[in-house]
Design an enzyme around this catalytic site. Structure first.
Site, PDB file in Angstrom:
ATOM      1  N   GLU A 178      15.946  35.960 -75.948  1.00 55.57           N
ATOM      2  CA  GLU A 178      15.928  35.082 -76.795  1.00 55.57           C
ATOM      3  C   GLU A 178      16.338  34.249 -76.966  1.00 55.57           C
ATOM      4  O   GLU A 178      15.852  32.483 -76.713  1.00 55.57           O
ATOM      5  CB  GLU A 178      15.916  35.810 -78.333  1.00 55.57           C
ATOM      6  CG  GLU A 178      14.460  37.339 -78.670  1.00 55.57           C
ATOM      7  CD  GLU A 178      14.896  38.058 -77.952  1.00 55.57           C
ATOM      8  OE1 GLU A 178      13.934  39.385 -77.485  1.00 55.57           O
ATOM      9  OE2 GLU A 178      16.152  38.580 -77.031  1.00 55.57           O
TER      10      GLU A 178
ATOM     11  N   ILE B  10       2.600  54.920 -61.366  1.00 59.22           N
ATOM     12  CA  ILE B  10       2.178  55.144 -59.726  1.00 59.22           C
ATOM     13  C   ILE B  10       2.581  55.793 -59.738  1.00 59.22           C
ATOM     14  O   ILE B  10       1.704  57.249 -59.268  1.00 59.22           O
ATOM     15  CB  ILE B  10       2.348  53.925 -58.887  1.00 59.22           C
ATOM     16  CG1 ILE B  10       1.127  52.716 -59.684  1.00 59.22           C
ATOM     17  CG2 ILE B  10       1.987  53.972 -57.593  1.00 59.22           C
ATOM     18  CD1 ILE B  10       1.675  51.171 -59.316  1.00 59.22           C
TER      19      ILE B  10
ATOM     20  N   ARG C 132       0.571  59.210 -51.902  1.00 59.74           N
ATOM     21  CA  ARG C 132      -0.558  60.450 -52.151  1.00 59.74           C
ATOM     22  C   ARG C 132      -1.540  60.568 -52.569  1.00 59.74           C
ATOM     23  O   ARG C 132      -1.985  59.591 -52.166  1.00 59.74           O
ATOM     24  CB  ARG C 132       0.280  59.980 -53.801  1.00 59.74           C
ATOM     25  CG  ARG C 132      -0.398  60.813 -55.044  1.00 59.74           C
ATOM     26  CD  ARG C 132       0.482  62.106 -54.869  1.00 59.74           C
ATOM     27  NE  ARG C 132      -0.305  62.124 -56.602  1.00 59.74           N
ATOM     28  CZ  ARG C 132      -0.744  63.755 -56.478  1.00 59.74           C
ATOM     29  NH1 ARG C 132      -0.256  64.809 -55.381  1.00 59.74           N
ATOM     30  NH2 ARG C 132      -1.428  64.315 -57.459  1.00 59.74           N
TER      31      ARG C 132
ATOM     32  N   ARG D 153      23.625  33.145 -65.335  1.00 59.68           N
ATOM     33  CA  ARG D 153      21.573  33.388 -65.308  1.00 59.68           C
ATOM     34  C   ARG D 153      20.895  33.753 -63.431  1.00 59.68           C
ATOM     35  O   ARG D 153      19.889  33.656 -63.698  1.00 59.68           O
ATOM     36  CB  ARG D 153      21.385  32.511 -65.920  1.00 59.68           C
ATOM     37  CG  ARG D 153      21.800  32.680 -67.597  1.00 59.68           C
ATOM     38  CD  ARG D 153      22.019  32.153 -68.332  1.00 59.68           C
ATOM     39  NE  ARG D 153      21.643  31.977 -69.407  1.00 59.68           N
ATOM     40  CZ  ARG D 153      22.480  30.925 -71.018  1.00 59.68           C
ATOM     41  NH1 ARG D 153      22.508  29.455 -70.596  1.00 59.68           N
ATOM     42  NH2 ARG D 153      23.040  31.819 -72.081  1.00 59.68           N
TER      43      ARG D 153
ATOM     44  N   GLU E 108      24.041  38.487 -69.751  1.00 63.93           N
ATOM     45  CA  GLU E 108      24.673  36.497 -69.624  1.00 63.93           C
ATOM     46  C   GLU E 108      23.016  35.482 -71.181  1.00 63.93           C
ATOM     47  O   GLU E 108      22.428  35.229 -69.995  1.00 63.93           O
ATOM     48  CB  GLU E 108      23.826  37.076 -68.347  1.00 63.93           C
ATOM     49  CG  GLU E 108      25.405  37.068 -67.471  1.00 63.93           C
ATOM     50  CD  GLU E 108      26.037  37.090 -66.337  1.00 63.93           C
ATOM     51  OE1 GLU E 108      25.125  35.871 -65.835  1.00 63.93           O
ATOM     52  OE2 GLU E 108      26.280  37.363 -65.976  1.00 63.93           O
TER      53      GLU E 108
END
Length: 384
Positions: free
Chosen positions: A368, A338, A269, A244, A364
């Protein structure tokens, strides 16, 4: 005391991983994603550099590094390609760690050493068609006959399932004992009866293969038993604590890669006569993305530091994995937003990062399940 002032070795590992990721992994990432091409040559080079046995002792062919160094390297790999990162995570956090901590000398010499040196790849076979989030429900069986074990069953969602040389397989040896009857084995994948299925056609992590594994009268000697009979579930859970942390680092890397792409694009941009980075709405998005990534990174480093110092880290590993995977999905979505229409095409990378991020909330231990683990640890701590 917890400190994130990295030492010289940790910084060198981070830089080496960054350089390798940019020079060796990045050039082919889009091609491999489109074609679901396993990065065999890249992994071979990573093995030669010591990245596939990072935390294994040099006594067994590893690099002897700490979990913090591992986390720093994982983030750099995942920034560029999460598929390469997940193979690295399974190899280090699960397969090598289990063999080094629970394996006998026979297993360490014959499997851990070539894994740590990058000559072998490993797989972790826990999930089954009816045993996903509830790993206690192992239907794969292990029966002992004349000093040998015979394994039968099916494993699902196995990363590196077709290219692995050895698999860590969990199987039920005594159904009456339920999870206390689960055993763990190191199984060479060339053993008769060990059959990888077809590669899954996945939404993300397309360069990392995933398949089912069929086990039909697979015969392994007693020397291939990892730990003691009945310790399998304990070994699996201990391994997942480290796993984890690896997925948390992967999640942070995915998010950081998407964030950097979004910042670069926002400076280039232009709309209404100025770069979109100068618009307050874009600045707000970037600020939120940066804050969440930094918080996730600190949670991940904290869990790794606790692991290095041999301190309890079950809750911290789950918190890191839960939060980092959550923000990886949030940040990659914002990065696509974006970019506007360009975010929806492969060339700009962020659409792949968004696809790759989703599974971090699933494998893994789902998000929940992480919440249940965290709550259990909290109640254990405050209820004692």
């Amino acid at each position: 005391m917890l400190s994130f002032e990295f030492n010289e070795i940790q910084l060198q590992i981070q830089e080496a991983a960054r350089k390798f990721a940019q020079e060796e992994i990045a050039p082919t990432v889009i091609h491999r994603d489109i074609n679901s091409e396993f990065p065999a040559e890249i992994l071979k080079s990573m093995g030669e550099l010591g990245f596939l046995g990072m935390m294994v002792s040099p006594d067994w062919g590893g690099s002897g590094l700490d979990a913090v160094s591992y986390v720093l390297a994982m983030e750099e790999f995942a920034k560029v390609d999460a598929s390469v990162a997940v193979v690295t995570s399974v190899q280090n956090s699960l397969v090598c760690w289990i063999l080094e901590n629970f394996g006998n000398d026979f297993l360490k010499e014959n499997y851990l050493r070539p894994l740590a040196e990058g000559r072998y790849l490993g797989a972790y076979c826990l999930s089954e068609p009816e045993a996903g989030s509830d790993a206690r429900q192992q239907h794969t069986t292990a029966e002992k006959h004349d000093g040998y074990w015979i394994l039968n069953g099916t494993k699902n969602w196995i990363s590196t399932g077709q290219h692995s040389d050895v698999a860590i397989v969990f199987a039920q040896s005594n159904p009456e004992l339920k999870h206390k009857g689960i055993a763990c084995f190191a199984v060479p994948t060339n053993t008769p009866g060990y059959e990888p299925g077809l590669k899954e056609d996945k939404m993300g992590l397309r360069s990392s293969e995933t398949c089912s594994i069929g086990l039909t009268n697979v015969k392994v000697s007693d020397e291939h038993l990892i730990g003691e009979v009945g310790e399998g579930f304990y070994i699996a859970m201990r391994g997942l604590n480290g796993g984890r942390i690896g997925i948390a680092a992967q999640s942070v890397g995915i998010a950081q890669g998407a964030f950097e792409a979004a910042v670069k694009y926002s400076l280039e941009r232009k709309t209404m006569g100025k770069p979109i980075a100068e618009h307050q709405l874009i600045q707000s998005k970037l600020a939120q993305m940066s804050m969440k990534i930094n918080a996730a990174r600190l949670l991940t480093l904290r869990a790794a530091w606790l692991r290095d110092n041999k301190m309890d880290h079950i809750q911290e590993a789950s918190e890191a994995k839960l939060y980092a995977s959550t923000i990886a999905n949030e940040v990659t979505r914002e990065a696509v937003q974006i970019h506007g229409g360009y975010g929806y095409v492969r060339e700009y990378q962020v659409e792949r990062m968004m696809r790759d991020a989703k599974v971090t909330e699933i494998y893994e231990g789902t998000s929940e399940i992480q919440q249940l683990v965290i709550a259990r640890e909290i109640l254990k701590k405050y209820g004692s």
